[in-house]
Design a protein around this motif. Sequence first.
Motif, PDB file in Angstrom:
ATOM      1  N   SER A 153      17.779 -30.664   6.385  1.00  0.00           N
ATOM      2  CA  SER A 153      17.078 -30.101   7.559  1.00  0.00           C
ATOM      3  C   SER A 153      17.737 -29.655   8.711  1.00  0.00           C
ATOM      4  O   SER A 153      17.405 -28.840   9.199  1.00  0.00           O
ATOM      5  CB  SER A 153      16.025 -31.122   7.822  1.00  0.00           C
TER       6      SER A 153
ATOM      7  N   ASP B  96      17.702 -35.349   5.328  1.00  0.00           N
ATOM      8  CA  ASP B  96      17.777 -35.083   6.901  1.00  0.00           C
ATOM      9  C   ASP B  96      19.067 -33.956   6.897  1.00  0.00           C
ATOM     10  O   ASP B  96      18.935 -32.949   8.078  1.00  0.00           O
ATOM     11  CB  ASP B  96      18.051 -36.351   7.529  1.00  0.00           C
TER      12      ASP B  96
ATOM     13  N   PRO C  82      22.307 -41.532  12.094  1.00  0.00           N
ATOM     14  CA  PRO C  82      21.158 -40.783  11.349  1.00  0.00           C
ATOM     15  C   PRO C  82      19.893 -41.143  12.221  1.00  0.00           C
ATOM     16  O   PRO C  82      19.178 -40.065  12.058  1.00  0.00           O
ATOM     17  CB  PRO C  82      21.295 -41.469  10.067  1.00  0.00           C
TER      18      PRO C  82
ATOM     19  N   LEU D 119      15.206 -34.029  14.603  1.00  0.00           N
ATOM     20  CA  LEU D 119      14.599 -33.175  13.421  1.00  0.00           C
ATOM     21  C   LEU D 119      12.881 -33.334  13.690  1.00  0.00           C
ATOM     22  O   LEU D 119      12.163 -32.427  13.367  1.00  0.00           O
ATOM     23  CB  LEU D 119      14.842 -33.830  12.272  1.00  0.00           C
ATOM     24  N   SER D 120      12.456 -34.506  14.600  1.00  0.00           N
ATOM     25  CA  SER D 120      11.041 -34.707  14.777  1.00  0.00           C
ATOM     26  C   SER D 120      10.611 -33.494  15.827  1.00  0.00           C
ATOM     27  O   SER D 120       9.409 -33.353  16.156  1.00  0.00           O
ATOM     28  CB  SER D 120      10.715 -35.929  15.149  1.00  0.00           C
TER      29      SER D 120
ATOM     30  N   ARG E 247      17.236 -38.007  13.067  1.00  0.00           N
ATOM     31  CA  ARG E 247      15.762 -37.948  12.786  1.00  0.00           C
ATOM     32  C   ARG E 247      15.020 -37.618  14.017  1.00  0.00           C
ATOM     33  O   ARG E 247      13.988 -37.003  13.886  1.00  0.00           O
ATOM     34  CB  ARG E 247      15.266 -39.357  12.113  1.00  0.00           C
TER      35      ARG E 247
ATOM     36  N   CYS F 177      22.967 -42.318   5.564  1.00  0.00           N
ATOM     37  CA  CYS F 177      22.066 -41.235   6.090  1.00  0.00           C
ATOM     38  C   CYS F 177      21.604 -40.416   4.721  1.00  0.00           C
ATOM     39  O   CYS F 177      22.091 -40.710   3.753  1.00  0.00           O
ATOM     40  CB  CYS F 177      22.918 -40.179   6.982  1.00  0.00           C
ATOM     41  N   SER F 178      20.327 -39.902   4.960  1.00  0.00           N
ATOM     42  CA  SER F 178      19.941 -39.176   3.822  1.00  0.00           C
ATOM     43  C   SER F 178      20.035 -37.780   3.504  1.00  0.00           C
ATOM     44  O   SER F 178      20.317 -36.930   4.635  1.00  0.00           O
ATOM     45  CB  SER F 178      18.270 -39.255   4.025  1.00  0.00           C
TER      46      SER F 178
END
Length: 415
Positions: A266, A263, A229, A236-237, A233, A259-260
Amino acid sequence: GPERPAVADSDRQLTYGDLSLEVDRVAAGLRARGVGEGDRVALHFPNSVDFVVVALACLRVGAIFVPLAVTDPAARLAVIIGDCAPAVIVTSDELGDGIAPAPGDVAPVVPISELRTESGDRADLTDAPGEVAYAIYTSGTTGAPKGVLIGNSAFAAAVEATAAAIGLSADTRTLCVSPFHFDGSFGTLFPTLLRGGAIVIRPREALLFPRTFFNTVVREAITYTGFSPSYLRLLLSSPQMDRLAGTTLEVVALGGEACSAADVTSLWSAAPQVRVFNRYGPTETTIAVTHEELTPALIAGGTVPIGRPHPEVTFHLVDELGHLIAGADRVGELYIGGPQLMSGYWGAPELTAEVLRTDVVQGETVYRTGDLMYRTVAGDYVYVDRADRVIKRLGIRISLVELGEALRTLSGVSA
């Protein structure tokens, strides 16, 4: 067939026919040096075709392969080498002998090209699978890294379960992201080979630039990848995240840390075609022991389940008093049983006995994970927290006790 692509990095690519010949040559080179069943062979390579070749060659001669991190400081490498006492340390031609010798009689450091030329005659090479496939060194509360020994049967069970759960095939094209000294990477590497798919390897440093990841997915027609995860991230940035929409990428497997839901959501926003699997498993239970295909409905409440155990893997939740928890939605510490358990820690029977328990579930050996979980009414397991002083950073398990032990060795630090 032998002409299908098997594994490629930035320097070279091998078909399955080429890979088989390479593995034979290196295996014969190991044999020529007297390496056989149960001997440890340390692998000091960046992510590369060569790592794959040597690991498979070790399996052929029954040796235990021990991945070393090229990013580890020399002092830590010396501790690991001193502990597992390898018969030989195989390294890439570029790295050469860039390993600090361990005290005492240290193993010879041999570039892979030397093993190839020492191979002699391959005709008499019969498979001699050993009991133990590999050893992975993890952070340990004793202040020293400990070697987790994974048996061949546990390894085979985990690789087959992964390939089946994710639905890999000969058409799979896999991008390896995680470093090969971390067993999370084995969930992309070996299941792809088992199904006859193609593996694409890029330098770890290059993949820390998201554009390298996106470029590789597009150029290499990648269908499957897996990472932590933390790496998701990072992707995703990037403002280029939406490049993944409409690509060949079909499956992303997450694992190594919690993991969230945000995320994952997204990721779907950027690439709606991607199926996302969440996977869980301590190193001591071989790569991963659960999987769950995530759906928007499943994570709508904000929790991301780790899923259900692999075939024949058993889960047991235990309360503070040591009693088994039967119902749903009650938090307990997870104990794992079944075919994916480690053989033990290298040279540490007391430590092994502390975590491989026979006194918790009648008639079964179970591994004490230190992870707190609960089971939902639907039968999915959800990770809550750690029961001990261990944290996860970028998917790597770190014992705070070990950090404390290391800090106390500094002059001027007493506690």
